[in-house]
Design an enzyme around this catalytic site. Structure first.
Site, PDB file in Angstrom:
ATOM      1  CG  ASN A 122      -2.320   0.696   0.606  1.00 53.00           C
ATOM      2  OD1 ASN A 122      -2.378   1.920   0.576  1.00 53.00           O
ATOM      3  ND2 ASN A 122      -3.287  -0.086   0.149  1.00 53.00           N
ATOM      4  NE  ARG A 123      -2.795   4.737  -3.171  1.00 50.27           N
ATOM      5  CZ  ARG A 123      -3.540   3.635  -3.341  1.00 50.27           C
ATOM      6  NH1 ARG A 123      -3.817   2.837  -2.315  1.00 50.27           N
ATOM      7  NH2 ARG A 123      -4.007   3.330  -4.531  1.00 50.27           N
ATOM      8  CG  HIS A 148       0.901  -2.191  -3.933  1.00 50.88           C
ATOM      9  ND1 HIS A 148       0.516  -2.264  -2.629  1.00 50.88           N
ATOM     10  CD2 HIS A 148      -0.242  -2.331  -4.665  1.00 50.88           C
ATOM     11  CE1 HIS A 148      -0.802  -2.446  -2.558  1.00 50.88           C
ATOM     12  NE2 HIS A 148      -1.290  -2.472  -3.771  1.00 50.88           N
ATOM     13  CG  HIS A 222      -2.416  -7.121  -4.584  1.00 53.52           C
ATOM     14  ND1 HIS A 222      -3.490  -7.084  -5.441  1.00 53.52           N
ATOM     15  CD2 HIS A 222      -2.316  -5.886  -4.061  1.00 53.52           C
ATOM     16  CE1 HIS A 222      -3.990  -5.865  -5.451  1.00 53.52           C
ATOM     17  NE2 HIS A 222      -3.300  -5.112  -4.615  1.00 53.52           N
ATOM     18  CB  SER A 223      -4.912 -13.579  -4.400  1.00 51.58           C
ATOM     19  OG  SER A 223      -3.999 -14.498  -4.943  1.00 51.58           O
ATOM     20  CE1 TYR A 224      -5.415  -7.695  -8.271  1.00 51.14           C
ATOM     21  CE2 TYR A 224      -7.595  -6.726  -8.525  1.00 51.14           C
ATOM     22  CZ  TYR A 224      -6.224  -6.593  -8.482  1.00 51.14           C
ATOM     23  OH  TYR A 224      -5.651  -5.355  -8.666  1.00 51.14           O
ATOM     24  CG  ASP A 287      -8.432   0.925  -2.589  1.00 56.05           C
ATOM     25  OD1 ASP A 287      -7.761   0.177  -1.858  1.00 56.05           O
ATOM     26  OD2 ASP A 287      -7.988   1.446  -3.633  1.00 56.05           O
ATOM     27  CD  GLN A 324      -6.157  -1.034   1.508  1.00 55.30           C
ATOM     28  OE1 GLN A 324      -5.665  -0.786   2.615  1.00 55.30           O
ATOM     29  NE2 GLN A 324      -6.659  -0.094   0.718  1.00 55.30           N
ATOM     30  CD  GLU A 352      -4.275  -5.432  -1.113  1.00 53.90           C
ATOM     31  OE1 GLU A 352      -3.247  -4.738  -1.108  1.00 53.90           O
ATOM     32  OE2 GLU A 352      -5.336  -5.045  -1.630  1.00 53.90           O
TER      33      GLU A 352
HETATM   34  C1  GLA Z   1      -4.400  -2.005  -3.525  1.00 51.37           C
HETATM   35  C2  GLA Z   1      -4.663  -0.552  -3.418  1.00 51.37           C
HETATM   36  C3  GLA Z   1      -5.550  -0.118  -4.510  1.00 51.37           C
HETATM   37  C4  GLA Z   1      -4.971  -0.478  -5.855  1.00 51.37           C
HETATM   38  C5  GLA Z   1      -4.705  -1.954  -5.910  1.00 51.37           C
HETATM   39  C6  GLA Z   1      -3.995  -2.338  -7.164  1.00 51.37           C
HETATM   40  O1  GLA Z   1      -5.437  -2.735  -3.094  1.00 51.37           O
HETATM   41  O2  GLA Z   1      -5.188  -0.167  -2.169  1.00 51.37           O
HETATM   42  O3  GLA Z   1      -5.782   1.270  -4.438  1.00 51.37           O
HETATM   43  O4  GLA Z   1      -3.785   0.213  -6.055  1.00 51.37           O
HETATM   44  O5  GLA Z   1      -3.936  -2.358  -4.820  1.00 51.37           O
HETATM   45  O6  GLA Z   1      -4.623  -1.890  -8.306  1.00 51.37           O
END
Ligand code: GLA
Length: 387
Positions: A122-123, A148, A222-224, A287, A324, A352
């Site tokens: 994350n940021r 990330h 970071h799996s979707y 998010d 997250q 996450e």
């Molecule tokens: C994380 C972030 C999102 C985005 C995704 C990747 O979950 O919090 O804002 O950047 O990764 O697209």
């Protein structure tokens, strides 16, 4: 080989008779030969070459199978989970993570599909933080912010891999040495991530790291997930998050520093709720980092995700303080993934496990600073059941 095996068996049988030992009725497999399975799956870890990067670097693919037939495929590029096949309520296996069929897609355009994210998940606001009196500047790759791990984070590097076999589990141990200064971070960081698939239908991800200078570390996966195998959006999935509070964010998705209660807001997932039921009330979609309810250290329940149609249930436990929840808001139909599936908005969601975003600039959040001589440790367990 078979001939040798049966000759060995006959010899063993004869020897057993001579020694008066109870002769085993079943023929034992020769070393290196697998036990007959009568069509049943058998716990195993195999590796093969997957493909190579444009510069010729080879990428390996590891396939983990447990005794129930669950299958996870992982590659050395980004220590990425490429596929995860789990049964539905009728016992039919289906792949429940988004991604690509080929390496090429991951290299050209991947929103962190299945990868390990680091050095910091994350940021970090403006890609800047102060540590021991020094200001560090990180790569900025998300507007003015660092996201990330930067331009070339842990999701885009080649990890070393070795197979792991334990009682009741198989796995892969990935290691990566992140050099001092990489993406602006201080110190050499040795990171290992071990994925194991257990016969209890768990995918466990355990992380460790050490550094020779103090540095922020916040590793995640970071799996979707899409329990309906990516054929529909995830708005009908029900989610429970074991969190009474979340960290509100500003327009750039940087936490304000506040821990706000979820009660009475569309952020509340303390009881199982369809993801789509209130998403329009959340600008941009979910998010957000949730502050997990936990007491003490160790594994604690973080999330439970279910899909009524397939009957699949995913439960997540973690040692981390946060999670997250990202509802795939930036997926927009421009990615065609595995088996030609088009990934539209909300076709996958990420859960996450992590420390809170921007912790290096938020002294009120749990610290993410790893000091020399310490070991960073983190564990997240994904358990799959059906109902
Ligand atoms: C994380 C972030 C999102 C985005 C995704 C990747 O979950 O919090 O804002 O950047 O990764 O697209």
């Amino acid at each position: 080989m078979k001939q040798i095996a049966s000759r060995t068996a006959v010899a063993a049988f004869a020897l057993a008779l001579v020694l008066g030992l109870p002769a085993c009725k079943k023929e034992q497999p020769a070393p290196g030969e697998s036990t007959p399975t009568k069509g049943l799956p058998q716990m195993d870890v195999k590796n093969q070459s997957f493909d190579s990067l444009p510069d010729g670097t080879a990428v390996e693919l590891y396939t983990l199978t447990n005794d129930k037939g669950l299958r996870a495929r992982l590659m050395t590029y980004g220590a990425t989970l490429v596929s995860l096949e789990v049964p539905d309520k009728n016992g039919r296996l289906g792949d429940i993570v988004l991604g690509y069929d080929r390496l090429d897609g991951y290299v050209k355009n991947s929103p962190y599909f299945g990868s390990i994210v680091g050095r910091y998940g994350n940021r970090i606001a403006k890609g800047r933080f102060m540590l021991d009196g020094l200001i560090y500047r990180l790569a900025t790759n998300n507007g003015e912010n660092h996201l990330h791990g930067g331009v070339k984070g842990f999701d885009k590097v080649i990890w070393k891999a070795e197979p792991v076999k334990e009682a009741g589990a198989v796995g892969v141990k990935f290691s990566y040495l992140s050099p001092d200064g990489e993406e602006g971070y201080p110190g050499n960081l040795k990171a290992t991530v071990i994925y194991t698939l257990t016969n209890d239908n768990e995918l466990r991800i355990s992380y460790e790291a050490t550094a020779d200078k103090a540095t922020p570390v916040n590793l995640t996966h970071h799996s979707y997930f899409n329990l309906a195998e990516g054929k529909n959006d995830i708005l009908g999935h029900e989610l429970m998050l074991n969190a009474a509070r979340f960290t509100p964010v500003d327009k750039g998705l940087i936490p304000t520093g506040e821990l706000a209660p979820v009660q009475g807001t569309p952020m509340d997932f303390t009881t199982p709720t369809a993801i789509g039921s209130r998403i329009v009330q959340v600008e941009g979609g979910y998010d957000h980092n949730y502050v997990l309810n936990r007491s003490g250290e160790g594994l604690s329940l973080a999330a439970r995700l279910s899909d009524a149609q397939s009957g699949r249930v995913l439960e997540i436990k973690t040692t981390e303080p946060g999670i997250q929840f990202y509802s795939g808001n930036f997926l927009d139909g421009t990615i065609t993934g595995k088996s030609g599936l088009v990934y539209r908005k909300h076709y996958g969601l990420c859960l996450e496990t992590q420390h809170f975003p921007d912790s290096p600039n938020k002294p009120m959040f749990p610290s993410t600073i790893l000091k020399p001589g310490e070991t960073y440790k983190s564990l997240t367990v994904h358990k799959f059941t059906t109902r």
